[in-house]
Design a protein around this motif. Structure first.
Motif, short mmCIF file in Angstrom:
data_model
loop_
_atom_site.label_atom_id
_atom_site.label_comp_id
_atom_site.label_asym_id
_atom_site.label_seq_id
_atom_site.Cartn_x
_atom_site.Cartn_y
_atom_site.Cartn_z
N UNK A 167 77.81 68.16 102.07
CA UNK A 167 77.72 69.00 100.88
C UNK A 167 78.31 68.42 99.62
N UNK A 168 78.85 67.21 99.69
CA UNK A 168 79.51 66.60 98.53
C UNK A 168 78.66 65.42 98.04
N UNK A 169 78.34 65.37 96.74
CA UNK A 169 77.51 64.28 96.22
C UNK A 169 78.31 63.02 95.92
N UNK A 170 77.68 61.89 96.07
CA UNK A 170 78.26 60.64 95.61
C UNK A 170 78.08 60.53 94.10
N UNK A 171 79.02 59.89 93.43
CA UNK A 171 78.89 59.70 91.99
C UNK A 171 77.83 58.65 91.68
N UNK A 205 76.18 67.35 107.55
CA UNK A 205 74.93 67.41 106.81
C UNK A 205 74.77 66.18 105.94
N UNK A 206 73.50 65.83 105.65
CA UNK A 206 73.18 64.81 104.67
C UNK A 206 72.08 65.37 103.78
N UNK A 248 83.94 56.63 100.61
CA UNK A 248 84.32 58.02 100.71
C UNK A 248 83.26 58.80 99.98
N UNK A 249 83.40 60.10 99.91
CA UNK A 249 82.35 60.91 99.30
C UNK A 249 82.41 60.88 97.79
N UNK A 250 83.36 60.16 97.21
CA UNK A 250 83.40 60.06 95.76
C UNK A 250 83.35 58.63 95.26
N UNK A 251 83.01 57.63 96.11
CA UNK A 251 83.02 56.29 95.57
C UNK A 251 82.49 55.25 96.51
N UNK A 252 82.80 53.96 96.17
CA UNK A 252 82.23 52.82 96.87
C UNK A 252 83.32 51.85 97.25
N UNK A 253 83.31 51.33 98.50
CA UNK A 253 84.29 50.35 98.94
C UNK A 253 83.81 49.59 100.13
#
Length: 279
Positions: A167-171, A205-206, A248-253
């Protein structure tokens, strides 16, 4: 309350070192891998090996019955609805990842116009929900007509796309996350996506969203060869892919993904999966 943790990570993509500061939601951390469309094989055994999903449960969308625990929610532009079985088999437009049929971002799973999709017919957001504890998900993407990078002529760019997990979008857009492994194209395969929950996490979910579009149309999205692995299934190690994004659900690594396996929904021979030739 979920705690936001920041990390600095380095990953290598086609020889270029990328340094990223990422925010990881500690309750929903995952790693993401996009595989280029060239990993496709009409032999599902080879395809599964290429994308690290050997032994996973497979939903091929070749019949109206969905695998247990899977439901699909359509929202945005259309009346919000959730289905637990397909109302129709798709009238195939783009290249599939197996068999003859795919899943559209259309509640009826039938496209009335092969050139464009009215905004009242195609959902802006399509979400695949899992009732059990899933620790790894794979899915083939086709027909996404991105803005950046745009598809080759004569295909027209329509919109970039957003990935949601739990349910959380990536930026970042899907196109940014996939990088060089993304192929923007109508009627063709874009990439295969695999999402792995980090230790102690799970995927419920995706979702895939058209970010922008003209007021009257939406991009037609197709999904195929959905692969899931539940928490109860024992892991199997496979070679690491060359392009791994730990997120994570808010970024890239960076995260090293270890792929595991499960039981397939149905075995299919190469002759069961006719494909249209790539254009």
């Amino acid at each position: 309350m979920n705690r936001l943790i920041f990390h600095a990570s380095i990953t290598t993509v086609t020889g270029a070192a990328l340094l990223s500061f990422i925010g990881i939601n500690s309750a929903q951390a995952v790693s993401i891998t996009f595989f280029p469309s060239t990993v496709f094989s009409s032999d599902p055994t080879i395809l599964n090996q290429n994308v690290g999903i050997t032994g996973y449960t497979i939903e091929d969308f070749e019949d109206k019955t969905l695998i247990p625990g899977l439901s699909i929610t359509y929202s945005g532009g259309v009346s919000t609805s959730t289905i637990t079985s397909l109302p129709n088999l798709s009238n195939k437009v783009s290249q599939s990842w197996d068999g003859q049929h795919t899943l559209f971002n259309i509640p009826s799973n039938q496209l009335s116009n092969s050139v464009f999709c009215p905004s009242t017919e195609c959902a802006k957001l399509t979400t695949l929900n899992f009732s059990s504890s899933i620790i790894s998900v794979g899915i083939g993407l086709s027909g996404f007509q991105s803005l950046n990078p745009p598809p080759s002529a004569p295909d027209n760019p329509i919109t970039d796309h957003r990935l949601f997990i739990n349910g959380i979008p990536f930026s970042q857009t899907i196109e940014q996350l996939a990088g060089v492994n993304w192929k923007s194209a109508n009627f063709q395969r874009n990439a295969y996506l695999r999402i792995d929950a980090l230790q102690g996490e799970s995927i419920s979910s995706i979702g895939f969203e058209n970010i922008t579009a003209t007021p009257s149309t939406e991009d037609v999205l197709e999904f195929d060869h959905l692969a899931i692995k539940s928490v109860a299934q024992p892991p199997k190690s496979v070679p690491e892919p060359s392009n791994i994004f730990g997120l994570g659900l808010l970024g890239l690594g960076l995260a090293a993904t270890k792929v595991k396996g499960v039981l397939s929904k149905k075995a299919k021979s190469p002759t069961d999966n006719p494909q249209e030739p790539d254009s």
